[in-house]
Scaffold this active site. Structure first.
Site, PDB file in Angstrom:
ATOM      1  N   LYS A 135       1.316  11.009  35.570  1.00 12.44           N
ATOM      2  CA  LYS A 135       0.103  10.487  36.212  1.00 12.44           C
ATOM      3  C   LYS A 135      -0.341  11.511  37.254  1.00 12.44           C
ATOM      4  O   LYS A 135       0.351  11.733  38.241  1.00 12.44           O
ATOM      5  CB  LYS A 135       0.346   9.138  36.880  1.00 12.44           C
ATOM      6  CG  LYS A 135      -0.947   8.527  37.397  1.00 12.44           C
ATOM      7  CD  LYS A 135      -0.744   7.181  38.043  1.00 12.44           C
ATOM      8  CE  LYS A 135      -2.099   6.538  38.337  1.00 12.44           C
ATOM      9  NZ  LYS A 135      -3.044   7.414  39.044  1.00 12.44           N
ATOM     10  N   GLU A 191       3.936   9.120  30.327  1.00 13.29           N
ATOM     11  CA  GLU A 191       3.105  10.292  30.599  1.00 13.29           C
ATOM     12  C   GLU A 191       3.034  10.553  32.094  1.00 13.29           C
ATOM     13  O   GLU A 191       3.120   9.634  32.899  1.00 13.29           O
ATOM     14  CB  GLU A 191       1.671  10.070  30.096  1.00 13.29           C
ATOM     15  CG  GLU A 191       1.529   9.888  28.608  1.00 13.29           C
ATOM     16  CD  GLU A 191       0.091   9.574  28.225  1.00 13.29           C
ATOM     17  OE1 GLU A 191      -0.753   9.416  29.140  1.00 13.29           O
ATOM     18  OE2 GLU A 191      -0.197   9.477  27.023  1.00 13.29           O
ATOM     19  N   ARG A 216     -15.445   8.596  35.458  1.00  8.62           N
ATOM     20  CA  ARG A 216     -15.080   7.198  35.213  1.00  8.62           C
ATOM     21  C   ARG A 216     -16.214   6.253  35.580  1.00  8.62           C
ATOM     22  O   ARG A 216     -16.239   5.100  35.129  1.00  8.62           O
ATOM     23  CB  ARG A 216     -13.804   6.835  35.977  1.00  8.62           C
ATOM     24  CG  ARG A 216     -13.940   6.900  37.484  1.00  8.62           C
ATOM     25  CD  ARG A 216     -12.606   6.675  38.161  1.00  8.62           C
ATOM     26  NE  ARG A 216     -12.107   5.348  37.870  1.00  8.62           N
ATOM     27  CZ  ARG A 216     -10.812   5.030  37.827  1.00  8.62           C
ATOM     28  NH1 ARG A 216      -9.905   5.959  38.015  1.00  8.62           N
ATOM     29  NH2 ARG A 216     -10.435   3.796  37.586  1.00  8.62           N
TER      30      ARG A 216
END
Length: 508
Positions: free
Chosen positions: A211, A209, A231
């Protein structure tokens, strides 16, 4: 429970490098604390305040009153005092907080004063990090450490987990489940030097994938409500109406998605990271036309009543693809051919992104941990390090804090290993900002060097690692330069000294 007992435990933990000895000392202290005080004791021994911030700076800790003759301060009294100090506001609040701090320290013995000052200054680093503390909770409660880690993953805080474990054992821990609306810590990726090495470690077909250089986001959907968390588990829903609108129409009743938010230019290339960070950091809209953020979802942890944390990556991705259209998903291929993966890498970099993530199709979602099933590959060496100090500049940087002292986390001691200094890559804007910020975080000044609380994470690019007798770790970064600060990361998420040694070969 007396604060003196916690201070003694802190000293014992700091005085040993052995993990088992640390765990044993912490567990014994937790047993004595019991379920009623466990959450506060866990916070203090982890170097944190349950109140997080109470407005006490280094200046308030410079003048310490004479110590008390003997211990009398209890954990409950100190916790109440911290809450009271944090509640002070308005005119004269700085002076009033200073008075309250002095009154509290005046009731403490010399050892207790030392402990409380280091706790308030953010300098209590004795090796009681999350992993060690989780194991100590397990020993104190007589439960498997895996159950504690899982409860921590789902709750996001060790204090409530310790309370439940000491009160009700394994039954208390089983009560922690994935709850839509309550964020969990994100799964993290370990670095890999190249695509070939990433595939060599996984030894199987893998997902590759893009980044992105954006902001990690966890998106919770419940009925018609969409909530967005960072996060660090902070909610930012109200700041991002375009994100909630993009997700609102998905055909789901309940879901928890993991993804990335990023500001893109009209041609699809990303804006500088600061543009994305400014959108997520702004509490109220200050501009008439803010730069919109694009949504790229890459994982799903819960979908319509089914928890997917323990499902393999391939199953989670299939569930994601069923309910999320391609334009909202992270670009991804599945391949066992490193050449195809390199082509994906080249495409991501050509579009201005950081690189790729190579993900095992079998790994579960290990929230809050840097699992071996996710590997990140970038075109250059970068590390997330912690600023330990800064030196006053010369020439055109006179009056500005410039030369940064950089440290990597040491999981064994709970401290940081200095890897060198750099003043490269700092813009005038960053210099002005960090000078103001470092003054707020200052704990002491030594000549031209201002030492700060280790809270700020900075992303550093470098050309390699070389042996160096000048620094305690025996290594230093070559040609280190600042890329950006990472306000979305805490010091506990900074790279470790082990990662530094693994990410690039050491040059003699």
């Amino acid at each position: 429970m007396l604060i003196a007992e916690i201070a003694r435990t802190s000293g014992a933990v700091a005085g040993t490098s052995g993990r088992k000895a640390k765990v044993s000392a912490l567990a014994e202290c937790l047993r004595r604390a019991g379920a009623g005080q466990a959450a506060t004791v866990v916070a203090y021994l982890s170097g944190e305040l349950p109140q997080r911030q109470i407005g006490v700076g280094y200046a308030s800790l410079r003048e310490v009153p004479p110590p008390a003759a003997g211990p009398s301060l209890t954990v409950a009294e100190v916790d109440a005092a911290f809450s009271g100090i944090g509640a002070v506001s308005g005119a004269g609040s700085v002076a009033r907080r200073r008075e309250l701090v002095a009154a509290l320290l005046g009731r403490a013995t010399r050892d207790e004063q030392d402990f409380l000052i280091r706790l308030l200054a953010g300098e209590l680093r004795q090796g009681a990090l999350d992993g060690v503390m989780a194991e100590a909770i397990a020993v104190a409660a007589g439960v498997p450490s895996a159950q504690v880690r899982r409860a921590f993953m789902l709750r996001g805080s060790l204090g409530p987990v310790a309370t439940a474990a000491l009160a009700d054992g394994a039954d208390g821990l089983r009560a922690f489940t994935l709850e839509v609306g309550r964020p969990v810590k994100p799964m993290l990726a370990a670095p890999a030097p190249s695509i070939d090495e990433a595939f060599g470690k996984l030894k199987a077909e893998a997902a590759v994938e893009w980044k992105l250089d954006g902001i990690r986001a966890q998106v919770h959907v419940s009925g018609g409500e969409v909530r967005v968390f960072t996060r660090t588990l902070d909610e930012i829903t109200s700041r991002l109406p375009e994100v909630t609108e993009a997700v609102h129409g998905l055909p789901v009743r309940e879901a928890v998605f993991d993804g990335e938010l990023i500001a893109l230019r009209p041609g699809g290339h990303p804006h500088p990271f600061q543009v994305t960070a400014a959108r997520t950091a702004t509490r109220t809209a200050k501009t008439a036309d803010p730069v919109p953020l694009s949504v790229f979802l890459f994982d799903v942890l819960h979908l319509d009543g089914n928890d997917l944390l323990d499902a393999p990556g391939a199953e989670r991705n299939a569930a994601l693809a069923r309910v999320v259209p391609a334009e909202l998903r992270m670009p991804r291929i599945v391949t066992g051919d490193p050449a195809r993966a390199k082509a994906m890498f080249d495409e991501a970099v050509a579009r201005g992104h950081e690189g790729v993530l190579v993900k095992s199709l079998d790994t579960p979602y290990t929230a809050g941990r840097r699992g071996a099933g996710w590997l990140k590959v970038k075109p250059r060496h970068t590390l997330d390090l912690v600023v330990l100090a800064a030196e006053w500049g010369h020439g055109r940087r006179q009056g500005l804090l410039s030369n940064l002292h950089l440290g990597a986390r040491d999981p064994e001691t709970g401290g940081f290993v200095m890897l060198g200094k750099t003043f490269k890559g700092l813009t005038d804007e960053l210099l002005a900002w960090q000078t103001k910020k470092f003054r707020e975080l200052a704990v002491r000044e030594d000549g031209r060097t201002v030492h700060v609380r280790p809270e700020l994470v900075v992303e550093i690019a470098f050309d390699g690692v070389q042996r160096s007798p000048r620094y305690p770790g025996g290594i230093a970064l070559r040609f280190a330069r600042v890329l950006r600060y990472r306000p979305d990361k805490s010091a506990a998420e900074a790279d470790t000294i082990g990662t530094v040694r693994a990410v690039a070969p050491v040059i003699d």
